[in-house]
Design a protein around this motif. Structure first.
Motif, PDB file in Angstrom:
ATOM      1  N   SER A  18     -15.698 -41.572  29.191  1.00  0.00           N
ATOM      2  CA  SER A  18     -14.658 -41.034  29.922  1.00  0.00           C
ATOM      3  C   SER A  18     -13.888 -42.096  30.733  1.00  0.00           C
ATOM      4  CB  SER A  18     -15.348 -39.974  31.109  1.00  0.00           C
ATOM      5  OG  SER A  18     -16.175 -40.719  32.104  1.00  0.00           O
ATOM      6  N   GLU A  19     -12.811 -41.742  31.267  1.00  0.00           N
ATOM      7  CA  GLU A  19     -11.681 -42.706  32.003  1.00  0.00           C
ATOM      8  C   GLU A  19     -12.014 -42.289  33.552  1.00  0.00           C
ATOM      9  OE1 GLU A  19      -7.832 -42.612  30.667  1.00  0.00           O
ATOM     10  OE2 GLU A  19      -8.320 -43.575  29.138  1.00  0.00           O
ATOM     11  N   SER A  20     -12.293 -43.340  34.344  1.00  0.00           N
ATOM     12  CA  SER A  20     -12.650 -43.246  35.819  1.00  0.00           C
ATOM     13  C   SER A  20     -11.985 -44.338  36.382  1.00  0.00           C
ATOM     14  CB  SER A  20     -14.191 -43.385  36.040  1.00  0.00           C
ATOM     15  OG  SER A  20     -14.879 -42.406  35.352  1.00  0.00           O
ATOM     16  N   TYR A  21     -11.654 -44.302  37.775  1.00  0.00           N
ATOM     17  CA  TYR A  21     -11.102 -45.347  38.374  1.00  0.00           C
ATOM     18  C   TYR A  21     -12.235 -46.040  39.207  1.00  0.00           C
ATOM     19  CZ  TYR A  21      -6.827 -42.619  38.302  1.00  0.00           C
ATOM     20  OH  TYR A  21      -5.599 -42.084  37.792  1.00  0.00           O
ATOM     21  N   THR A  22     -12.452 -47.400  38.781  1.00  0.00           N
ATOM     22  CA  THR A  22     -13.551 -48.302  39.375  1.00  0.00           C
ATOM     23  C   THR A  22     -13.258 -49.042  40.279  1.00  0.00           C
ATOM     24  OG1 THR A  22     -12.849 -50.059  37.472  1.00  0.00           O
ATOM     25  CG2 THR A  22     -14.405 -48.230  36.937  1.00  0.00           C
ATOM     26  N   VAL A  23     -14.157 -49.349  41.243  1.00  0.00           N
ATOM     27  CA  VAL A  23     -14.022 -50.202  42.225  1.00  0.00           C
ATOM     28  C   VAL A  23     -15.679 -50.989  42.407  1.00  0.00           C
ATOM     29  CG1 VAL A  23     -12.662 -48.707  43.765  1.00  0.00           C
ATOM     30  CG2 VAL A  23     -14.920 -48.306  44.049  1.00  0.00           C
ATOM     31  N   TYR A  24     -15.445 -52.242  43.022  1.00  0.00           N
ATOM     32  CA  TYR A  24     -16.570 -53.040  42.870  1.00  0.00           C
ATOM     33  C   TYR A  24     -16.809 -53.598  44.227  1.00  0.00           C
ATOM     34  CZ  TYR A  24     -15.608 -53.529  38.004  1.00  0.00           C
ATOM     35  OH  TYR A  24     -15.160 -53.152  36.695  1.00  0.00           O
ATOM     36  N   PRO A  25     -17.443 -52.700  45.184  1.00  0.00           N
ATOM     37  CA  PRO A  25     -17.940 -53.031  46.586  1.00  0.00           C
ATOM     38  C   PRO A  25     -18.950 -54.024  46.667  1.00  0.00           C
ATOM     39  CG  PRO A  25     -18.686 -51.097  45.955  1.00  0.00           C
ATOM     40  CD  PRO A  25     -17.835 -51.269  44.652  1.00  0.00           C
ATOM     41  N   ARG A  26     -18.535 -54.915  47.474  1.00  0.00           N
ATOM     42  CA  ARG A  26     -19.840 -56.125  47.945  1.00  0.00           C
ATOM     43  C   ARG A  26     -20.383 -55.493  49.017  1.00  0.00           C
ATOM     44  NH1 ARG A  26     -18.638 -60.801  45.196  1.00  0.00           N
ATOM     45  NH2 ARG A  26     -16.629 -60.940  43.848  1.00  0.00           N
ATOM     46  N   SER A  27     -20.137 -54.581  49.911  1.00  0.00           N
ATOM     47  CA  SER A  27     -20.954 -54.220  51.088  1.00  0.00           C
ATOM     48  C   SER A  27     -21.110 -52.752  51.305  1.00  0.00           C
ATOM     49  CB  SER A  27     -20.266 -55.042  52.361  1.00  0.00           C
ATOM     50  OG  SER A  27     -19.139 -54.386  52.632  1.00  0.00           O
TER      51      SER A  27
END
Length: 448
Positions: A18-27
């Protein structure tokens, strides 16, 4: 933080995609910024097999950058870390100091957050239980932005609902874990060649008290008098005094970097009855090892030695179908299921058979019984076959492992897990607006 990078994601089985909007949180603060705006699901290293960490056209928070160790009590073996830490990182640092994770699945490439979400289990479930048994407490970011601690004495409902809860109650930020004290990183093992299903069940019963770890490979293509034949591997953690002099020189030896990798997806025609037969012979030979002492990397994580091994199933992907059934009547049900698989025309590859102990979490998979996990390449024939397997498992009083499932229907899920109502009450209490959602949540009716 920036939002909105859209990319294709899949689980380890590469099915579905599937296609998703990805984020890469650090906290935790960055995670909070996302949930104030969007519905999402947390994701670790993507080792769940199906759609557990997918959110089609929604947001996915890849939490692997939240992977710091926070504290370690070297007297008690209690580790506090962020939930993006994975088992390989824990083993690499603490095994040379004489500490090891208490519960290990078939891969060390799994985050602590993922281990909690799927309440993972290993080869010693009948002795050690599932991952919940090594978690003292965890902190979790809730839908309203609050960060709370959950344990066996604090926010108790939230604690138990998260084990097997598929990440649908919040984002786990940190966890406090109990590690196991070890003298060596080796296991003393024994291999038993199994003639048929009767022999398999007798052997599991016979060796239960003698060995903490047990796992079997079954030849899923065997029929008739050889139905259920395979190899049973048993083991215990080796003491320093047990080791031969050669291994005593470095008794806490860590694992080394992988040397093999599958660089591309295999073509679909490579997966056929002939290759399965060849593979089965190779597995039988490898499993029936004459070595008395083996390193943990081979004992626990043999497939980790090959990077991207999932590409061997081709671009269509595969599912790992794992079910559990009660011990009572287990032989009859296992016989029927193995006969169904052998006659199905589907191509069963790697499989694992184990005996399980009692379960604990609300949606945790295990209970006292027998579990079999089989890899199937995805085909049209498979998609029409698995509902028949589902019905047989349900008829026997069993269920599927949600942490690996990719095809179960909502109706079948709710029959297999009637306790879902208790879990949904916790979901409604902590996430009434459905901030935390995923493809599997919508497929199984677990979204608020």
């Amino acid at each position: 933080m920036p939002l909105g990078k859209k990319e294709k994601l899949a689980g380890w089985g590469n099915f579905p995609v599937s296609e998703s909007y990805t984020v890469y949180p650090r906290s935790g603060a960055e995670c909070k910024a996302v949930i104030q705006e969007e519905q999402l699901i947390a994701r670790g290293l993507g080792r769940s097999y199906g759609d557990q960490a997918l959110n089609d056209n929604g947001y996915v928070a890849l939490c692997t950058k939240m992977n710091n160790f926070l504290s370690f009590d070297d007297q008690q073996g209690i580790l506090e870390c962020q939930a993006g830490v994975n088992l390989e990182e824990i083993i690499s640092v603490f095994a040379p100091q004489g500490w090891f994770p208490m519960i290990c699945p078939g891969t060390k490439l799994i985050t602590i957050g993922g281990a909690i979400a799927n309440d993972i289990h290993g080869k010693a479930h009948h002795i050690d239980g599932s991952f919940v048994n090594c978690v003292i407490s965890f902190t979790i970011l809730l839908a309203d932005g609050a960060v709370v601690t959950a344990s066996r004495t604090e926010n108790v409902d939230l604690f138990w609902a998260n084990f097997g809860g598929l990440g649908l109650l919040g984002i786990i930020l940190t966890a406090k874990l109990q590690l196991r004290k070890i003298e060596t990183t080796y296991f003393k093992q024994k291999s038993v060649v199994i003639k048929n299903l009767d022999h398999m069940l007798e052997a599991l019963e016979k060796y239960d008290a003698e060995y903490n770890y047990s796992v079997a490979w079954i030849d899923a293509l065997a029929k008739g008098s050889k139905l259920g034949s395979g190899v049973l591997t048993l083991g215990n953690g080796a003491k320093l005094a047990d080791l031969p002099e050669k291994l005593k020189a470095d008794p806490l030896k860590p694992h080394t970097a992988n040397k093999l990798s599958i660089p591309f997806f295999f073509p679909s025609f490579a997966l056929n009855g002939l290759t399965v037969k060849i593979l089965n012979r190779m597995i039988a030979f490898v499993q029936n090892s004459p070595k008395e002492f083996v390193h943990y990397d081979k004992f626990f994580f043999p497939l980790d030695m090959i990077d991207n091994w999932n590409r061997g199933y081709g671009k269509r992907g595969f599912i790992q179908y794992q079910f559990i059934i009660p011990e009572e009547g287990g032989k009859k049900t296992l016989t029927e299921i193995l006969e169904m698989i052998a006659a199905s025309g589907c191509t069963p590859f790697l499989n694992v058979f184990k005996r399980m102990g009692d379960g604990q979490g609300i949606l945790s998979f295990p209970f006292k019984g027998y579990t079999l996990a089989i890899d199937f390449p995805v085909t049209k024939k498979l998609l029409s076959f698995t509902p028949k397997l589902d019905a047989k498992v349900l008829q026997a009083g069993g269920r599927l492992y949600l942490g690996k499932d990719a095809l179960l229907t909502e109706g079948m899920f709710k029959e297999m897990y009637p306790q879902y109502k208790e879990w949904m009450a916790v979901k409604q209490r902590y996430d009434p607006g459905g901030k935390f959602t995923s493809d599997i949540a919508r497929r199984l009716g677990l979204a608020s």
